[in-house]
Design an enzyme around this catalytic site. Structure first.
Site, short mmCIF file in Angstrom:
data_model
loop_
_atom_site.label_atom_id
_atom_site.label_comp_id
_atom_site.label_asym_id
_atom_site.label_seq_id
_atom_site.Cartn_x
_atom_site.Cartn_y
_atom_site.Cartn_z
N ARG A 85 7.72 0.05 13.29
CA ARG A 85 8.28 -0.42 12.01
C ARG A 85 9.44 -1.40 12.22
NH1 ARG A 85 5.83 3.17 8.33
NH2 ARG A 85 5.46 5.19 9.31
N TYR B 193 11.20 8.75 1.21
CA TYR B 193 11.22 7.71 0.18
C TYR B 193 11.87 8.14 -1.13
CZ TYR B 193 7.99 5.51 3.45
OH TYR B 193 7.44 4.97 4.58
N HIS C 238 4.40 -4.95 8.85
CA HIS C 238 4.36 -4.87 10.31
C HIS C 238 3.08 -5.43 10.91
CE1 HIS C 238 7.58 -2.23 9.15
NE2 HIS C 238 6.74 -1.35 8.61
N GLU D 229 12.90 -9.36 0.97
CA GLU D 229 12.09 -8.25 1.49
C GLU D 229 12.87 -6.95 1.28
OE1 GLU D 229 11.33 -8.92 5.64
OE2 GLU D 229 10.57 -6.88 5.98
N HIS E 286 12.81 -2.65 1.84
CA HIS E 286 12.25 -1.39 2.33
C HIS E 286 13.14 -0.26 1.84
CE1 HIS E 286 9.47 -3.59 4.75
NE2 HIS E 286 10.48 -4.33 5.17
N ILE E 287 12.51 0.72 1.27
CA ILE E 287 13.25 1.86 0.73
C ILE E 287 13.93 2.62 1.87
CG2 ILE E 287 12.95 4.06 -0.49
CD1 ILE E 287 10.46 2.58 -1.85
N SER E 288 13.19 2.82 2.94
CA SER E 288 13.73 3.54 4.09
C SER E 288 14.39 2.57 5.07
CB SER E 288 12.61 4.32 4.80
OG SER E 288 11.67 3.41 5.36
N ASN F 140 8.17 -5.55 -1.36
CA ASN F 140 8.08 -4.46 -0.38
C ASN F 140 6.63 -4.44 0.09
OD1 ASN F 140 7.93 -2.17 1.13
ND2 ASN F 140 9.02 -0.87 -0.31
N ALA G 70 3.32 -1.08 4.69
CA ALA G 70 2.82 -1.15 6.07
C ALA G 70 2.37 -2.57 6.46
CB ALA G 70 1.69 -0.16 6.28
N ASP H 19 1.86 -16.02 5.95
CA ASP H 19 1.36 -17.36 5.65
C ASP H 19 1.40 -17.64 4.15
OD1 ASP H 19 0.90 -17.86 8.32
OD2 ASP H 19 -1.29 -17.69 8.20
N PRO I 277 0.78 -1.23 0.00
CA PRO I 277 0.00 0.00 0.00
C PRO I 277 0.82 1.28 0.00
CG PRO I 277 -0.15 -1.13 2.12
CD PRO I 277 0.51 -2.07 1.16
N ASN I 278 0.29 2.23 -0.73
CA ASN I 278 0.81 3.60 -0.85
C ASN I 278 2.04 3.72 -1.74
OD1 ASN I 278 -1.15 4.78 1.03
ND2 ASN I 278 -0.08 3.55 2.56
N ARG J 20 5.08 10.73 -2.54
CA ARG J 20 4.74 10.52 -1.14
C ARG J 20 5.98 10.74 -0.27
NH1 ARG J 20 4.92 4.40 1.12
NH2 ARG J 20 4.10 4.81 3.17
N ARG K 248 13.44 4.24 12.36
CA ARG K 248 12.17 4.96 12.40
C ARG K 248 11.35 4.52 13.63
NH1 ARG K 248 9.49 4.76 6.66
NH2 ARG K 248 8.24 6.42 7.65
#
Ligand code: DQA
Length: 146
Positions: free
Chosen positions: A112, A24, A81, A99, A101-103, A75, A78, A88, A11-12, A19, A108
């Site tokens: 997170r 990001y 978390h 996996e 994550h950009i950040s 990625n 949210a 599953d 999402p997002n 954003r 943070r």
């Protein structure tokens, strides 16, 4: 038949580039696609990059990957978390899972710091900006490419 890696975004991330650019960056998912396609080509792989704001759709794509992909770069945004359901689903997939994550999520907020997806991921990239996807693809190429 060429081998495909699914690059799944949660999402997002459709708003990547617009954003919170201070977190990001200003690159977009199209930039991620072109960077990853270039790395994939080095290893004789193809990519199929998708983004959804809906948990169930991401889960359906992970199930689809069981038949149609040799690896998953994800990625989960949210959902990283919060989602036991995505964990599953990834546990039903037999190939490598990375996996991204950009950040740098560990710098943070504390919510997170925990990732359900990390319980399945074979590797995790965090804080490398969108380059993290290309680095994950390079490792994917070493594992399942030519
Ligand atoms: C993110 C980090 C997550 O905590 C956040 O919810 C995102 C993006 C990242 O790429 O840094 O949406 O996965």
């Amino acid at each position: 038949m060429s081998k495909t890696v699914f690059i799944l975004n949660g999402p997002n991330l459709n708003l990547l580039g617009k954003r919170q650019p201070e977190i990001y960056g200003s690159d977009t998912l199209d930039d991620v696609t072109s960077n990853c396609a270039a790395v994939a080509a080095e290893f004789g792989l193809e990519i199929d990059l998708r983004q959804s704001n809906h948990e169930g759709e991401l889960i359906d794509w992970i199930h689809e990957a069981r038949e149609n992909a040799v690896g998953i770069v994800m990625n989960p945004a949210a959902f990283t978390h919060t989602s036991v359901a995505i964990l599953d689903a990834l546990n039903t997939f037999e190939g490598p899972v990375f996996e991204v994550h950009i950040s740098q999520v560990h710098k943070r907020e504390s919510f997170r710091h925990h990732s359900y997806v990390s319980m399945r991921a074979d590797g995790v990239m965090a804080g490398f900006g969108i380059e993290g996807y290309a680095l994950a693809m390079r490792r994917m190429g070493a594992l399942v490419g030519n």
